[in-house]
Design an enzyme around this catalytic site. Sequence first.
Site, PDB file in Angstrom:
ATOM      1  N   SER A  33       0.824  -1.218   0.000  1.00 34.62           N
ATOM      2  CA  SER A  33       0.000   0.000   0.000  1.00 34.62           C
ATOM      3  C   SER A  33       0.852   1.259   0.000  1.00 34.62           C
ATOM      4  O   SER A  33       1.714   1.435   0.860  1.00 34.62           O
ATOM      5  CB  SER A  33      -0.890   0.044   1.245  1.00 34.62           C
ATOM      6  OG  SER A  33      -1.760  -1.041   1.268  1.00 34.62           O
ATOM      7  N   HIS A  64      -3.227   1.078  -4.546  1.00 35.78           N
ATOM      8  CA  HIS A  64      -2.734  -0.093  -5.275  1.00 35.78           C
ATOM      9  C   HIS A  64      -3.148   0.025  -6.739  1.00 35.78           C
ATOM     10  O   HIS A  64      -4.325  -0.134  -7.055  1.00 35.78           O
ATOM     11  CB  HIS A  64      -3.368  -1.383  -4.726  1.00 35.78           C
ATOM     12  CG  HIS A  64      -2.802  -1.820  -3.424  1.00 35.78           C
ATOM     13  ND1 HIS A  64      -1.859  -2.814  -3.316  1.00 35.78           N
ATOM     14  CD2 HIS A  64      -3.057  -1.412  -2.166  1.00 35.78           C
ATOM     15  CE1 HIS A  64      -1.554  -2.994  -2.042  1.00 35.78           C
ATOM     16  NE2 HIS A  64      -2.272  -2.159  -1.314  1.00 35.78           N
ATOM     17  N   HIS A  86      -5.745  -8.621  -1.336  1.00 35.93           N
ATOM     18  CA  HIS A  86      -5.743  -9.018   0.079  1.00 35.93           C
ATOM     19  C   HIS A  86      -6.924  -9.944   0.355  1.00 35.93           C
ATOM     20  O   HIS A  86      -7.952  -9.876  -0.318  1.00 35.93           O
ATOM     21  CB  HIS A  86      -5.899  -7.792   0.986  1.00 35.93           C
ATOM     22  CG  HIS A  86      -4.902  -6.710   0.738  1.00 35.93           C
ATOM     23  ND1 HIS A  86      -5.028  -5.819  -0.306  1.00 35.93           N
ATOM     24  CD2 HIS A  86      -3.762  -6.378   1.382  1.00 35.93           C
ATOM     25  CE1 HIS A  86      -4.001  -4.976  -0.286  1.00 35.93           C
ATOM     26  NE2 HIS A  86      -3.218  -5.306   0.717  1.00 35.93           N
ATOM     27  N   TYR A  88      -9.025  -9.676   2.704  1.00 34.16           N
ATOM     28  CA  TYR A  88     -10.241  -8.942   3.095  1.00 34.16           C
ATOM     29  C   TYR A  88     -11.039  -8.448   1.892  1.00 34.16           C
ATOM     30  O   TYR A  88     -12.185  -8.054   2.022  1.00 34.16           O
ATOM     31  CB  TYR A  88      -9.920  -7.769   4.045  1.00 34.16           C
ATOM     32  CG  TYR A  88      -9.013  -6.703   3.471  1.00 34.16           C
ATOM     33  CD1 TYR A  88      -9.470  -5.794   2.533  1.00 34.16           C
ATOM     34  CD2 TYR A  88      -7.693  -6.604   3.880  1.00 34.16           C
ATOM     35  CE1 TYR A  88      -8.645  -4.816   2.010  1.00 34.16           C
ATOM     36  CE2 TYR A  88      -6.856  -5.634   3.373  1.00 34.16           C
ATOM     37  CZ  TYR A  88      -7.342  -4.742   2.426  1.00 34.16           C
ATOM     38  OH  TYR A  88      -6.510  -3.782   1.908  1.00 34.16           O
ATOM     39  N   GLU A  89     -10.424  -8.477   0.698  1.00 37.11           N
ATOM     40  CA  GLU A  89     -11.161  -8.046  -0.495  1.00 37.11           C
ATOM     41  C   GLU A  89     -12.107  -9.135  -0.990  1.00 37.11           C
ATOM     42  O   GLU A  89     -12.875  -8.905  -1.925  1.00 37.11           O
ATOM     43  CB  GLU A  89     -10.172  -7.638  -1.596  1.00 37.11           C
ATOM     44  CG  GLU A  89      -9.384  -6.400  -1.217  1.00 37.11           C
ATOM     45  CD  GLU A  89      -8.321  -6.050  -2.243  1.00 37.11           C
ATOM     46  OE1 GLU A  89      -8.676  -5.488  -3.283  1.00 37.11           O
ATOM     47  OE2 GLU A  89      -7.138  -6.354  -1.998  1.00 37.11           O
ATOM     48  N   ALA A 116       2.883  -2.088   3.823  1.00 39.76           N
ATOM     49  CA  ALA A 116       2.728  -1.043   4.835  1.00 39.76           C
ATOM     50  C   ALA A 116       2.250  -1.740   6.093  1.00 39.76           C
ATOM     51  O   ALA A 116       1.405  -2.631   6.026  1.00 39.76           O
ATOM     52  CB  ALA A 116       1.697  -0.022   4.370  1.00 39.76           C
ATOM     53  N   MET A 217      -1.855  -6.643   6.905  1.00 42.08           N
ATOM     54  CA  MET A 217      -2.951  -7.476   6.373  1.00 42.08           C
ATOM     55  C   MET A 217      -2.544  -8.207   5.102  1.00 42.08           C
ATOM     56  O   MET A 217      -3.399  -8.506   4.255  1.00 42.08           O
ATOM     57  CB  MET A 217      -4.168  -6.581   6.087  1.00 42.08           C
ATOM     58  CG  MET A 217      -4.615  -5.750   7.270  1.00 42.08           C
ATOM     59  SD  MET A 217      -5.902  -4.589   6.800  1.00 42.08           S
ATOM     60  CE  MET A 217      -5.972  -3.544   8.260  1.00 42.08           C
ATOM     61  N   SER A 218      -1.259  -8.481   4.954  1.00 43.18           N
ATOM     62  CA  SER A 218      -0.810  -9.088   3.692  1.00 43.18           C
ATOM     63  C   SER A 218       0.440  -9.930   3.911  1.00 43.18           C
ATOM     64  O   SER A 218       0.723 -10.356   5.032  1.00 43.18           O
ATOM     65  CB  SER A 218      -0.509  -7.972   2.685  1.00 43.18           C
ATOM     66  OG  SER A 218       0.624  -7.236   3.095  1.00 43.18           O
ATOM     67  N   ASN A 241       2.313   3.757  10.531  1.00 44.33           N
ATOM     68  CA  ASN A 241       1.658   4.378  11.690  1.00 44.33           C
ATOM     69  C   ASN A 241       2.095   3.643  12.945  1.00 44.33           C
ATOM     70  O   ASN A 241       2.556   2.516  12.877  1.00 44.33           O
ATOM     71  CB  ASN A 241       0.128   4.275  11.549  1.00 44.33           C
ATOM     72  CG  ASN A 241      -0.339   2.844  11.323  1.00 44.33           C
ATOM     73  OD1 ASN A 241      -0.159   2.280  10.240  1.00 44.33           O
ATOM     74  ND2 ASN A 241      -0.893   2.231  12.344  1.00 44.33           N
ATOM     75  N   HIS A 253      -6.532   4.746   6.739  1.00 44.94           N
ATOM     76  CA  HIS A 253      -5.866   4.350   5.492  1.00 44.94           C
ATOM     77  C   HIS A 253      -5.124   5.541   4.892  1.00 44.94           C
ATOM     78  O   HIS A 253      -4.080   5.371   4.261  1.00 44.94           O
ATOM     79  CB  HIS A 253      -6.894   3.779   4.509  1.00 44.94           C
ATOM     80  CG  HIS A 253      -6.280   3.170   3.280  1.00 44.94           C
ATOM     81  ND1 HIS A 253      -5.371   2.133   3.342  1.00 44.94           N
ATOM     82  CD2 HIS A 253      -6.420   3.450   1.961  1.00 44.94           C
ATOM     83  CE1 HIS A 253      -4.981   1.810   2.105  1.00 44.94           C
ATOM     84  NE2 HIS A 253      -5.605   2.590   1.252  1.00 44.94           N
TER      85      HIS A 253
END
Length: 279
Positions: A33, A64, A86, A88-89, A116, A217-218, A241, A253
Amino acid sequence: MTDHVHIEQFKEISDLIERKSAHRPKIGMILGSGLGLLADEIDDADYVKYSQIPHWPESTVEGHSGQLVIGNLEGQSVVVMQGRAHYYEGYSMAQIGLPVRVMKLLGVETLFVTNAAGGVNPEFEPGDLMLITDHINLIGMGGLSPLRGQNIDSMGPRFPDMMNAYNDVLRDIAVQTSIEMDIGLRQGIYVSLAGPNFETPADLRFLQVIGADAVGMSTVPEVIVARHSGIRVLGVSGISNKANLDGNTPTSHEEVIEAGRVIVPKLVTMIRGVLRNIG
Ligand code: HPA
């Protein structure tokens, strides 16, 4: 059958890519990301949009872009995923692993994977680079694997080993490069969650206790597929972050994308240096 993917699909895609580009990359890269701008550095590039590739998991997330960039960087032939999908998609883990299977058929031997991530280690600051020394596969422990289903024996073993998942030789080269190029490089353990929600303060305290330095998340599904088929991996997280351990600082995000602007130049210097140093 491996969930939703099978080897004929990988062959169909690698044949298509070999028709669209004369480059024969030995190095693959996955850009996380806000890190896609690194693909602008590729010389003599051929582009293949994910939407033109059958079975390919397209990214639906801001930050992306969805294309393969195939060309040269520091004189090495590379295939770069500018954007990734990902879990979650809505994709299966097997679909998320598909691009790495295709890279294997293309002849890729080394994968640079970037993401990220939120800094769980309190010493980490937004904009830091973290060399991934190992991961904690929380999603996998929860039952989700990109290798679930009948094993594709021609690609790798049923029960792949995960020692040295993040290759020690490549890590040494990355550390050496960071010293040469005077880029601060943290080191730590990446933990993968499914997302798309960020963590609660209690989640984060748990992650700290189990030894995580960064959370995202990846990455882990792609690394597992790479290791299954013998591709060696170098992983780098851009810390976007600070994890909200105190419960007072919401994560967004937007700040993840914003941090990418600070991280990309460092990552470019780092990756160029590593490419020169691996020869
Ligand atoms: N948590 C999970 N994933 C992330 C974060 C985070 O704080 N930052 C970027 N990706």
